[in-house]
Design a protein around this motif. Sequence first.
Motif, PDB file in Angstrom:
ATOM      1  N   MET A  87       0.846  -1.199   0.000  1.00 15.80           N
ATOM      2  CA  MET A  87       0.000   0.000   0.000  1.00 15.80           C
ATOM      3  C   MET A  87       0.875   1.241   0.000  1.00 15.80           C
ATOM      4  N   PHE A  88       0.633   2.138  -0.972  1.00 14.01           N
ATOM      5  CA  PHE A  88       1.384   3.381  -1.084  1.00 14.01           C
ATOM      6  C   PHE A  88       0.514   4.540  -0.611  1.00 14.01           C
ATOM      7  N   THR A  89       1.029   5.331   0.326  1.00 17.68           N
ATOM      8  CA  THR A  89       0.307   6.499   0.823  1.00 17.68           C
ATOM      9  C   THR A  89       0.910   7.759   0.227  1.00 17.68           C
ATOM     10  N   GLN A  90       0.063   8.562  -0.395  1.00 16.95           N
ATOM     11  CA  GLN A  90       0.547   9.814  -0.973  1.00 16.95           C
ATOM     12  C   GLN A  90       1.091  10.726   0.122  1.00 16.95           C
ATOM     13  N   ASN A  91       2.274  11.265  -0.109  1.00 16.55           N
ATOM     14  CA  ASN A  91       2.925  12.147   0.862  1.00 16.55           C
ATOM     15  C   ASN A  91       3.257  13.457   0.159  1.00 16.55           C
ATOM     16  N   TYR A  92       2.559  14.511   0.555  1.00 18.19           N
ATOM     17  CA  TYR A  92       2.711  15.799  -0.123  1.00 18.19           C
ATOM     18  C   TYR A  92       3.914  16.588   0.374  1.00 18.19           C
ATOM     19  N   THR A  93       4.597  16.083   1.394  1.00 22.14           N
ATOM     20  CA  THR A  93       5.843  16.700   1.865  1.00 22.14           C
ATOM     21  C   THR A  93       6.961  15.658   1.804  1.00 22.14           C
ATOM     22  N   ALA A  94       6.964  14.880   0.749  1.00 28.12           N
ATOM     23  CA  ALA A  94       7.892  13.750   0.643  1.00 28.12           C
ATOM     24  C   ALA A  94       9.345  14.196   0.521  1.00 28.12           C
ATOM     25  N   VAL A  95       9.593  15.370  -0.039  1.00 27.64           N
ATOM     26  CA  VAL A  95      10.955  15.840  -0.260  1.00 27.64           C
ATOM     27  C   VAL A  95      11.396  16.700   0.922  1.00 27.64           C
ATOM     28  N   ALA A  96      12.350  16.207   1.676  1.00 27.56           N
ATOM     29  CA  ALA A  96      12.908  16.935   2.828  1.00 27.56           C
ATOM     30  C   ALA A  96      11.828  17.332   3.830  1.00 27.56           C
ATOM     31  N   ASP A  97      10.738  16.570   3.858  1.00 29.83           N
ATOM     32  CA  ASP A  97       9.633  16.842   4.766  1.00 29.83           C
ATOM     33  C   ASP A  97       9.129  18.280   4.621  1.00 29.83           C
ATOM     34  N   SER A  98       9.179  18.791   3.391  1.00 29.50           N
ATOM     35  CA  SER A  98       8.830  20.192   3.124  1.00 29.50           C
ATOM     36  C   SER A  98       7.857  20.265   1.955  1.00 29.50           C
ATOM     37  N   LEU A  99       6.752  20.991   2.146  1.00 31.86           N
ATOM     38  CA  LEU A  99       5.793  21.184   1.052  1.00 31.86           C
ATOM     39  C   LEU A  99       6.423  22.001  -0.071  1.00 31.86           C
ATOM     40  N   GLY A 100       7.236  22.992   0.286  1.00 31.19           N
ATOM     41  CA  GLY A 100       7.876  23.842  -0.717  1.00 31.19           C
ATOM     42  C   GLY A 100       8.818  23.056  -1.618  1.00 31.19           C
ATOM     43  N   TRP A 101       9.716  22.271  -0.999  1.00 33.16           N
ATOM     44  CA  TRP A 101      10.657  21.469  -1.789  1.00 33.16           C
ATOM     45  C   TRP A 101       9.915  20.408  -2.606  1.00 33.16           C
ATOM     46  N   SER A 102       8.878  19.850  -2.029  1.00 37.13           N
ATOM     47  CA  SER A 102       8.098  18.829  -2.748  1.00 37.13           C
ATOM     48  C   SER A 102       7.410  19.434  -3.966  1.00 37.13           C
ATOM     49  N   ALA A 103       6.861  20.651  -3.800  1.00 42.10           N
ATOM     50  CA  ALA A 103       6.211  21.332  -4.923  1.00 42.10           C
ATOM     51  C   ALA A 103       7.224  21.668  -6.010  1.00 42.10           C
ATOM     52  N   LEU A 104       8.440  22.026  -5.600  1.00 43.26           N
ATOM     53  CA  LEU A 104       9.491  22.357  -6.564  1.00 43.26           C
ATOM     54  C   LEU A 104       9.827  21.142  -7.430  1.00 43.26           C
ATOM     55  N   ILE A 105       9.872  19.975  -6.809  1.00 40.18           N
ATOM     56  CA  ILE A 105      10.116  18.736  -7.570  1.00 40.18           C
ATOM     57  C   ILE A 105       8.910  18.412  -8.447  1.00 40.18           C
ATOM     58  N   ALA A 106       7.698  18.615  -7.898  1.00 39.02           N
ATOM     59  CA  ALA A 106       6.472  18.253  -8.621  1.00 39.02           C
ATOM     60  C   ALA A 106       6.265  19.080  -9.873  1.00 39.02           C
ATOM     61  N   VAL A 107       6.799  20.302  -9.900  1.00 38.16           N
ATOM     62  CA  VAL A 107       6.582  21.182 -11.057  1.00 38.16           C
ATOM     63  C   VAL A 107       7.572  20.896 -12.196  1.00 38.16           C
ATOM     64  N   ILE A 108       8.587  20.097 -11.919  1.00 43.23           N
ATOM     65  CA  ILE A 108       9.632  19.838 -12.921  1.00 43.23           C
ATOM     66  C   ILE A 108       9.082  19.252 -14.222  1.00 43.23           C
ATOM     67  N   PRO A 109       8.182  18.237 -14.181  1.00 45.90           N
ATOM     68  CA  PRO A 109       7.676  17.707 -15.467  1.00 45.90           C
ATOM     69  C   PRO A 109       6.961  18.759 -16.316  1.00 45.90           C
TER      70      PRO A 109
END
Length: 555
Positions: free
Chosen positions: A1-23
Amino acid sequence: MFTQNYTAVADSLGWSALIAVIPIIYFIWALMFKKMKGYVAGLTTLIVALLLAILFFKMPVGTAIMAASQGAVYGLLPIGWIIITSVFLYNVTVRTGQFEIIRYSVLSITEDRRIQALLVAFSFGAFLEGAAGFGAPVAISAALLVGLGFNPLYAAGLCMIANTAPVAFGAIGIPITAMEGPTGIPALEISKMVGRQLPLLSIFIPFLLVWIMVGFKKTWEVLPAILVSGITFAITQFLSSNFLGPELPDVLSALVSLLALAIFMKFWKPKTIYRFKDEQLTINQKNTSYTGGQIFKAWSPFIILTAFISVWGIPTIKSALTGHYEGTNLALTVMNKLGQWLTFTPEVPLVHEKILDGMTNVPIAAVYKLEVLGAAGTAILLAAIVTKFIFNVSWKEWFAILGQTANEIKYPLLTICAVVAYAYVVNAAGMTTTLGLILAKTGALFPFFSPILGWIGVFITGSDTSANVLFAKLQQVTANSVGMDPVLALAANSSGGVTGKMISPQSIAVAAAAVGLMGRESELLRFTIKYSIILLLMVCILTFLQSNVLSFMIP
């Protein structure tokens, strides 16, 4: 079971969003600056998304790959199926010589290319959007413009921009009704609010289309026609969305606008007739004329197409076509049985209820949705079959045209499958929601940024419906927390989303396929992106004003 984690990168929403916008950034770079072919940009964007989902958002490899497969299948049916059948129907009319009569009939209303764009791209395209959606409006109306002599790039670009006005109420209002379930807010209330935003764009879009074609001076020459087209559409859109609901605004607005402009052209003519550079053949130079019966016959494929997709969009019939009808009508019951045989919904391995929504901790269902009979493409194919008999085309030639059509658009189909697969990967990984959450942190400025959520959602998914389902609850919760009316936030998501349709990878692939621009998708993106941003800013400013100054506009 995979749980979506919106702060997966460095436990930070900002860093996670930065990675998410790359594609998103990568896809725009690949097309606009690297000028990759559409299918190469789509496939490499999919690879980038898979790597980011696996490495940064910790999505299991098998789950990520199977999520991509779900998107690829959806890219073939219903989206790819619509493109094949739409282009095929158009090719049949061309191969049989009937399109020359269609061209003549449009020229008989007006030889002015500016007015033709309003009639076909804006009004007729809006009608198809209201009846079918899912790429059919741009595919068919752009092909018609190319047949009339428009440059393929301009034909596709103009139809994509024109499609902004009707998208929110497309496919019999599905984008609006889809928000009622996750939010509990009545679809009629959302419809009213969207109907107090989009009509302002609907007045502006016809002017924008002509201005893009010819510049300000020559646009001013046909301002009366532009106002008739835009104002009749906008008034009908407002009245129908506020008093009838979300199902009919597109169909009614398009018909009123189309008829009003056609009638107006009987009594008014521009001072000069605008034609394309080096264009010589005009209706007055033709020795041939056609009877009303010949014109009706030539248009019959598109009349039949309109009838079929309108019937396919009726909710009761749609439920029967997909095997979900529960009534007692005999004809619908028989249709329902056939719909059950031709509807397949196998579970997606490693994805179906194997992903927990990061906000609700509820397992997410995932199936390969193959509604063969209920797909809009099937309605278009049936129109092509009826057309075969009307035009007296042999089965041999009919299948030959179909085979040639499929061969023509094999690369666009690959592009569509790749970009839809990318959308499913980033959605399943939680990357899209991560981007939404970072925008929701804007506090008092959220009314301005609210439409951008819809814009991002449509860019990624290619669908205003999908974007509304994806972000409706987030919009509602955030609006309540910052003191914004949630109905306004939901409307902003849909209105902002329509401005992203013209730059969505899916939309670009569909439009390119329809007009033969395979491999030139980068030019189409460069054509539309600036107008997408301009229209988005208009919606952002309007939403902010409606939240803070023009609150009387909220129902």
